[in-house]
Each structure stands twice: as structure tokens, then as C-alpha cells.
Enzyme design. Structure first.
Site, PDB file in Angstrom:
ATOM      1  N   SER A  23      98.190 -19.525  53.259  1.00 12.73           N
ATOM      2  CA  SER A  23      97.401 -20.545  52.551  1.00 12.73           C
ATOM      3  C   SER A  23      97.056 -20.068  51.140  1.00 12.73           C
ATOM      4  O   SER A  23      96.380 -20.761  50.391  1.00 12.73           O
ATOM      5  CB  SER A  23      96.109 -20.850  53.322  1.00 12.73           C
ATOM      6  OG  SER A  23      95.377 -19.661  53.555  1.00 12.73           O
ATOM      7  N   ASN A 110      87.008 -15.720  59.786  1.00 12.91           N
ATOM      8  CA  ASN A 110      86.538 -17.020  60.279  1.00 12.91           C
ATOM      9  C   ASN A 110      85.208 -17.426  59.648  1.00 12.91           C
ATOM     10  O   ASN A 110      85.032 -18.582  59.249  1.00 12.91           O
ATOM     11  CB  ASN A 110      86.429 -17.002  61.811  1.00 12.91           C
ATOM     12  CG  ASN A 110      87.782 -16.792  62.460  1.00 12.91           C
ATOM     13  OD1 ASN A 110      88.810 -16.820  61.779  1.00 12.91           O
ATOM     14  ND2 ASN A 110      87.795 -16.572  63.767  1.00 12.91           N
ATOM     15  N   THR A 155      82.482 -66.772  46.094  1.00 16.73           N
ATOM     16  CA  THR A 155      82.694 -66.341  47.472  1.00 16.73           C
ATOM     17  C   THR A 155      84.095 -66.839  47.819  1.00 16.73           C
ATOM     18  O   THR A 155      84.525 -67.883  47.310  1.00 16.73           O
ATOM     19  CB  THR A 155      81.661 -66.932  48.457  1.00 16.73           C
ATOM     20  OG1 THR A 155      81.803 -68.359  48.459  1.00 16.73           O
ATOM     21  CG2 THR A 155      80.235 -66.592  48.044  1.00 16.73           C
ATOM     22  N   HIS A 156      84.800 -66.104  48.624  1.00 17.86           N
ATOM     23  CA  HIS A 156      86.204 -66.438  48.952  1.00 17.86           C
ATOM     24  C   HIS A 156      87.067 -66.536  47.695  1.00 17.86           C
ATOM     25  O   HIS A 156      88.065 -67.266  47.679  1.00 17.86           O
ATOM     26  CB  HIS A 156      86.317 -67.753  49.746  1.00 17.86           C
ATOM     27  CG  HIS A 156      85.369 -67.858  50.885  1.00 17.86           C
ATOM     28  ND1 HIS A 156      85.693 -67.470  52.167  1.00 17.86           N
ATOM     29  CD2 HIS A 156      84.074 -68.288  50.936  1.00 17.86           C
ATOM     30  CE1 HIS A 156      84.647 -67.679  52.970  1.00 17.86           C
ATOM     31  NE2 HIS A 156      83.646 -68.164  52.244  1.00 17.86           N
ATOM     32  N   SER A 277     104.769 -52.136  28.693  1.00 18.48           N
ATOM     33  CA  SER A 277     105.926 -52.232  29.586  1.00 18.48           C
ATOM     34  C   SER A 277     107.143 -51.714  28.843  1.00 18.48           C
ATOM     35  O   SER A 277     107.266 -51.880  27.628  1.00 18.48           O
ATOM     36  CB  SER A 277     106.124 -53.695  29.982  1.00 18.48           C
ATOM     37  OG  SER A 277     107.476 -53.916  30.351  1.00 18.48           O
ATOM     38  N   LYS A 283     103.591 -57.033  26.822  1.00 18.99           N
ATOM     39  CA  LYS A 283     102.668 -56.721  27.911  1.00 18.99           C
ATOM     40  C   LYS A 283     101.643 -55.650  27.600  1.00 18.99           C
ATOM     41  O   LYS A 283     101.885 -54.705  26.872  1.00 18.99           O
ATOM     42  CB  LYS A 283     103.459 -56.310  29.157  1.00 18.99           C
ATOM     43  CG  LYS A 283     104.278 -57.461  29.649  1.00 18.99           C
ATOM     44  CD  LYS A 283     104.386 -57.560  31.127  1.00 18.99           C
ATOM     45  CE  LYS A 283     103.056 -57.530  31.844  1.00 18.99           C
ATOM     46  NZ  LYS A 283     103.306 -57.426  33.277  1.00 18.99           N
ATOM     47  N   ASN A 285      99.198 -53.687  30.224  1.00 17.77           N
ATOM     48  CA  ASN A 285      98.951 -53.614  31.669  1.00 17.77           C
ATOM     49  C   ASN A 285      97.710 -52.798  32.015  1.00 17.77           C
ATOM     50  O   ASN A 285      97.435 -51.781  31.389  1.00 17.77           O
ATOM     51  CB  ASN A 285     100.160 -52.981  32.377  1.00 17.77           C
ATOM     52  CG  ASN A 285     101.386 -53.879  32.305  1.00 17.77           C
ATOM     53  OD1 ASN A 285     101.261 -55.100  32.270  1.00 17.77           O
ATOM     54  ND2 ASN A 285     102.554 -53.265  32.269  1.00 17.77           N
ATOM     55  N   GLU A 290      94.527 -50.238  38.323  1.00 20.86           N
ATOM     56  CA  GLU A 290      95.521 -50.318  39.404  1.00 20.86           C
ATOM     57  C   GLU A 290      95.686 -48.969  40.093  1.00 20.86           C
ATOM     58  O   GLU A 290      95.744 -48.868  41.320  1.00 20.86           O
ATOM     59  CB  GLU A 290      96.875 -50.768  38.846  1.00 20.86           C
ATOM     60  CG  GLU A 290      96.899 -52.231  38.440  1.00 20.86           C
ATOM     61  CD  GLU A 290      98.203 -52.584  37.740  1.00 20.86           C
ATOM     62  OE1 GLU A 290      99.171 -52.890  38.439  1.00 20.86           O
ATOM     63  OE2 GLU A 290      98.248 -52.533  36.502  1.00 20.86           O
ATOM     64  N   TYR A 317      87.404 -21.073  66.351  1.00 17.11           N
ATOM     65  CA  TYR A 317      88.364 -21.204  65.261  1.00 17.11           C
ATOM     66  C   TYR A 317      89.787 -21.346  65.796  1.00 17.11           C
ATOM     67  O   TYR A 317      90.186 -20.677  66.748  1.00 17.11           O
ATOM     68  CB  TYR A 317      88.296 -19.980  64.324  1.00 17.11           C
ATOM     69  CG  TYR A 317      89.312 -20.078  63.207  1.00 17.11           C
ATOM     70  CD1 TYR A 317      89.028 -20.795  62.040  1.00 17.11           C
ATOM     71  CD2 TYR A 317      90.588 -19.519  63.338  1.00 17.11           C
ATOM     72  CE1 TYR A 317      89.978 -20.929  61.043  1.00 17.11           C
ATOM     73  CE2 TYR A 317      91.541 -19.656  62.336  1.00 17.11           C
ATOM     74  CZ  TYR A 317      91.230 -20.367  61.196  1.00 17.11           C
ATOM     75  OH  TYR A 317      92.166 -20.510  60.214  1.00 17.11           O
ATOM     76  N   GLN A 322      93.136 -24.448  59.032  1.00 15.14           N
ATOM     77  CA  GLN A 322      93.605 -24.074  57.698  1.00 15.14           C
ATOM     78  C   GLN A 322      94.112 -25.309  56.939  1.00 15.14           C
ATOM     79  O   GLN A 322      94.138 -25.328  55.711  1.00 15.14           O
ATOM     80  CB  GLN A 322      94.713 -23.022  57.801  1.00 15.14           C
ATOM     81  CG  GLN A 322      95.258 -22.566  56.471  1.00 15.14           C
ATOM     82  CD  GLN A 322      96.103 -21.307  56.597  1.00 15.14           C
ATOM     83  OE1 GLN A 322      95.585 -20.227  56.772  1.00 15.14           O
ATOM     84  NE2 GLN A 322      97.412 -21.459  56.524  1.00 15.14           N
ATOM     85  N   LYS A 325      92.075 -27.740  53.803  1.00  8.64           N
ATOM     86  CA  LYS A 325      91.759 -27.552  52.382  1.00  8.64           C
ATOM     87  C   LYS A 325      92.494 -28.465  51.406  1.00  8.64           C
ATOM     88  O   LYS A 325      91.893 -29.037  50.498  1.00  8.64           O
ATOM     89  CB  LYS A 325      92.023 -26.095  51.986  1.00  8.64           C
ATOM     90  CG  LYS A 325      91.038 -25.146  52.620  1.00  8.64           C
ATOM     91  CD  LYS A 325      91.406 -23.717  52.375  1.00  8.64           C
ATOM     92  CE  LYS A 325      90.796 -22.833  53.442  1.00  8.64           C
ATOM     93  NZ  LYS A 325      91.232 -23.148  54.828  1.00  8.64           N
TER      94      LYS A 325
HETATM   95  N1  ARG Z   1      93.384 -18.820  55.920  1.00  7.05           N
HETATM   96  C1  ARG Z   1      92.541 -19.106  57.028  1.00  7.05           C
HETATM   97  C2  ARG Z   1      92.026 -20.529  56.939  1.00  7.05           C
HETATM   98  O1  ARG Z   1      92.050 -21.059  55.911  1.00  7.05           O
HETATM   99  C3  ARG Z   1      91.407 -18.148  57.082  1.00  7.05           C
HETATM  100  C4  ARG Z   1      90.876 -17.877  58.439  1.00  7.05           C
HETATM  101  C5  ARG Z   1      91.908 -17.215  59.252  1.00  7.05           C
HETATM  102  N2  ARG Z   1      91.375 -16.689  60.459  1.00  7.05           N
HETATM  103  C6  ARG Z   1      92.166 -16.252  61.419  1.00  7.05           C
HETATM  104  N3  ARG Z   1      91.624 -15.768  62.448  1.00  7.05           N
HETATM  105  N4  ARG Z   1      93.466 -16.317  61.317  1.00  7.05           N
HETATM  106  O2  ARG Z   1      91.558 -21.088  57.907  1.00  7.05           O
END
Ligand code: ARG
Length: 460
Positions: A23, A110, A155-156, A277, A283, A285, A290, A317, A322, A325
Site C-alpha cells: 500500500s 494495526n 415543483t415537478h 466546443s 458554444k 458549455n 456538469e 484486523y 487496507q 484508503k
Molecule cells: N498497510 C496496512 C493497512 O493499510 C497496515 C496494517 C497492516 N497490518 C497487518 N497486520 N498486516 O491496513
């Protein structure tokens, strides 16, 4: 390269695994939170006698150097380090040696990732709320100028009753205020420290969670470690908060698109925030609203994605998490740029009161006023008044005019109880100003609403 966790392994990880498992390419965004978290943890360990003063000092200096390397671009991000936590720890140990190896005492990735990501999300709740206030401020400026500018309330998507443009914008101020409150309440609810939960069950080391929580600016310490290391409610909440905010932005955007069409012509977006355009030279736009409408879909996707990742996860966990994110990072960036560009588009757009006024002259916007007149002045039951008004509308249609322009004689032909004073009630401006009830559109009421929002923004 040897992994930090490779003690029990005899073969090394495949490249494919590195690519799949890592990650570090995106969680490096959390480097500040990670370093701050480590500094707080180390300081706590020293206070508790688990690290010596000298070890703490080395860790502090080492982490400062790592931070400088990251910020100057010399830090080597390596996918074989898996994530930023291990990448930073490895580099720290290269720099300071054995003291670096002690930093992870009484901690796990964790709780470490839970600290980093939670603090990032908490901060973003507040930053987005601030950006929302700036947007509200710009909307307020436009609204204040147009508390007497008539436009058809719908309305509508059909003409309903005359309202003023300030009142219409006040509806969006209401939505955005609720959004801000949601971001703020998520901040408060989730401001609890995961640090010290370790892998899942706490730690036998004599740590002080209150102390590290305080150093990191958390309000309190989480109650149950098993929950804490697998809890991603804070991430779901910001995704929901952003989704709802984007839904509101999308509704406003839809109106901006409609209003800037020839059919409406209520506004014109500035050249700075419009596009042309490649084939049709005439045009202009409305790409900005949008895209705001379109990006809303992607944000919803992130919310649905994480809800789905979390469902069915056994405690505590799991690596699935992971996946929390990227969607949040993307939604946060989308929220930030969306708020900024919408603010600028509104600030620079041209409002066209004349076209709004012209639009009010079709669709018999004061029909309800005629019915209300019949009820109030002629003591006619509302249902009957509704029917009589329908006749007057039909007559106007036949004459090819708007009800607000009908001559008295036609109304009297329809019902002789109608007196001369009726015409005042049909004037569109009077119709708008007649809606004096609390929260209504009358200019006076609208002004009060805008004062309410102004005060709200000033108090903040
Ligand atoms: N890169 C992991 C995550 O974003 C960190 C935690 C990993 N923990 C583990 N026991 N492998 O969740």
C-alpha cells in the site's frame, strides 16, 4: 530484500506478491501522521521507562531526518517495504541503528494505521467544513443582492409560485449548513485514540494511552481494542458526509446547467469557468457544474466500496481493510476541488434578473393567490375557490395571457363575488411578498433567513 516480518519464512516473497500486497504507493500520503504518531508513542515509552532518554532522543532526531528526506524528495519509497509504516521504520533504523528497532514496542501496525488514517480523516472533516463555509459565504453574497429578484418557484420542474432568487439560494445554504454540522459531529465522535491497542488485545507493557492520546490531540482513548483496530466507521462517515455534500452540490449544479441554457437564461457562467466546443464555434458549455454532477457518482462509489469491504469481516484486523484508503483519498480530493471551483463559479457568474422576471410571466404563478383571495375575501371554501381559479386560468390560456395580466371584467364574468381589489393579489411581486409565514419567501422573511446564515458564518 529481507522483510521485517520474515523470521518464520524460508523463501522470500515474490515480486507479484509485493505488487499485490503493498500500500506504500498511496499510504505514503499519511507520512506526517505516521511520524507524529511514532513520536508520541516514543515519548510515551520514554515516560514509562520503556525507552531511555537517549533512545528517545535518537528516535526523535532520526524521525526528523526521515521527514526531511520525504519532504525533499530523497526518501526511497520501495514496494518491497509493503507500507509506509515499515518503510519509515526501516529507514529510521538505517539512520539510528538499534534504537530504531525499539520503537515498535507495545505497538502494532494495526493500531498504527488506525491512528494515522483516523487522524488524517479527522483533519479532513474540519478542512472540508472550512471550505464549505467559504462556499456558503459566496452564495450568501449573491443571495443578499437578490431578495427582490423574482423567479418562478417550481415543483415537478413546472412553474408553481413566484419566489425570489435569494430565497432559492437560501435553500442551498440550509443544505450546506447541515453538511458542515455532519462533518463536525463526525470529528467529535471519532476523536478517540487507537494508539496502544497494539495488534488486537492490548499489550503487557506498562503503557500510558491517555498520555499518547493527549500528545496527538485526541479527546479520549478508545474503549475496546478489538473494536478499535478494525473500526473504520470514521472513514465511512467521511465518505457519507462527502457523498451527501456532493449530492447537494450536484443538485445545485443541475440547476446551474439548466439556468445557463437558452431555455432558462437565468444565469451566465463566466468565461473563466466555461468551456468551448471543438467543433461548434458558438458554444459555451457549463462543464464545471456538469463535472460536479458527474463526480458525485464516483464519490458514491467509494462509499459503497468501503461499506462492501467492511461487511462480513470477522474481528479484528483483516488485510481487506487496507482497501479503505484510496477511495477516501479520492473522495477528499474531489470534495476539496469541487468546493473551490463551485465557489469561484458562483462568485463569477452573471445573474440575469430580467430573464427570471420574464419567466415569471408564464405559467400563471399567482393562481394560488386568486384561490387564497376567494377564500379570504369572499368566504368561499377552498375546494370551490380552486375550481373557480381553474376557470380563470383557462380563460387566460384562451386569451393567450398570464393570469397576472387578466382584466377584471373576465374575472367578474367567472364569479361575481370577485371585487376590484383582486388585481393586487395577482401581481407577482405581491404574491411573493404575501408568503410571510415563518421560513417563507417574502423578501422580509428571506432577509431574516440570510441574516441567520450570516450570523452562523460569523460565529464559526
Ligand atoms: N498497510 C496496512 C493497512 O493499510 C497496515 C496494517 C497492516 N497490518 C497487518 N497486520 N498486516 O491496513
Amino acid at each position: 530484500m529481507k522483510k521485517m516480518w520474515s523470521g518464520r519464512f524460508s523463501a522470500s516473497a515474490s515480486n507479484l506478491l509485493d505488487q499485490f500486497n503493498a500500500s506504500i504507493m498511496y499510504d505514503r500520503k499519511l507520512y506526517r501522521e505516521d511520524i507524529e504518531g511514532s513520536l508520541a508513542h516514543a515519548q510515551m515509552l520514554e515516560k514509562q521507562g520503556i525507552l531511555t532518554q537517549n533512545e528517545l532522543k535518537q528516535i526523535q532526531e532520526g524521525l526528523t531526518r526521515v521527514k526531511n528526506e520525504i519532504e525533499s524528495g530523497t526518501f526511497e519509497w520501495n514496494i518491497s517495504d509493503e507500507d509506509l509504516h515499515m518503510g519509515i521504520e526501516k529507514r529510521l533504523t538505517q539512520i539510528i541503528g538499534d534504537a530504531g528497532k525499539k520503537l515498535h514496542t507495545a505497538r502494532s501496525r494495526n493500531d498504527q494505521v488506525a491512528v494515522d488514517f483516523r487522524r488524517f480523516v479527522l483533519r479532513k472533516n474540519l478542512e472540508i467544513a472550512e471550505l464549505m463555509k467559504l462556499l456558503m459565504q459566496e452564495i450568501l453574497v449573491v443571495a443578499q443582492k437578490h431578495t427582490e429578484t423574482l423567479l418562478p418557484g417550481m415543483t415537478h420542474l413546472q412553474h408553481a409560485q413566484p419566489i425570489n432568487f435569494g430565497f432559492h439560494l437560501g435553500a442551498y445554504l440550509s443544505m450546506f449548513k447541515r453538511d458542515i454540522e455532519r462533518f463536525e459531529s463526525s470529528y467529535t465522535r471519532n476523536n478517540v485514540s487507537p494508539l496502544g491497542c497494539a495488534a488486537l488485545a492490548g499489550t503487557p507493557h506498562n503503557i500510558d494511552r491517555e498520555y499518547s492520546a493527549e500528545l496527538l490531540g485526541f479527546d479520549s482513548v478508545s474503549v475496546n481494542c478489538l473494536d478499535t483496530v478494525s473500526d473504520r466507521d470514521f472513514a465511512l462517515e467521511i465518505l457519507f458526509n462527502i457523498s451527501t455534500m456532493m449530492m447537494h452540490i450536484s443538485r445545485l449544479s443541475e440547476e446551474l446547467v439548466l439556468w445557463s441554457s437558452y431555455e432558462f437564461g437565468f444565469i451566465e457562467l463566466s468565461d473563466e469557468y466555461s468551456t468551448g466546443s471543438s467543433i461548434m464555434p458558438q458554444k459555451k458549455n457549463p462543464d464545471v457544474p456538469e463535472l460536479l454532477r458527474g463526480k458525485t457518482g464516483r464519490v458514491y462509489g467509494s462509499l459503497m466500496g468501503l461499506l462492501t469491504v467492511m461487511k462480513g469481516l470477522p474481528l479484528a484486523y483483516n488485510k481487506d481493510t487496507q482497501e479503505d484508503k484510496e477511495g477516501v483519498f479520492d473522495a477528499v480530493e474531489t470534495a476539496e476541488i469541487s468546493l473551490e471551483i463551485l465557489k469561484e463559479a458562483i462568485k463569477t457568474m452573471q445573474v440575469k434578473p430580467k430573464n427570471m422576471d420574464t419567466a415569471c410571466k408564464v405559467g400563471h404563478l399567482s393562481a394560488t393567490d386568486l384561490a387564497d383571495y376567494l377564500v379570504e375575501k369572499c368566504d368561499i371554501p377552498f375546494r370551490e375557490a380552486h375550481f373557480i381559479t381553474g376557470k380563470a386560468v383557462a380563460k387566460s390560456e384562451e386569451l393567450g395571457i398570464d393570469l397576472s395580466e387578466i382584466e377584471l371584467k373576465y374575472l367578474k364574468e367567472i364569479d361575481e363575488r370577485i371585487a376590484d381589489d383582486v388585481l393586487d393579489f395577482l401581481v407577482l411581486e405581491n404574491s411573493m411578498n404575501a408568503r410571510q409565514s415563518q421560513g417563507g419567501t417574502a423578501t422580509q422573511r428571506t432577509k431574516e433567513q440570510l441574516v441567520y446564515f450570516k450570523k452562523y458564518l460569523q460565529e464559526k
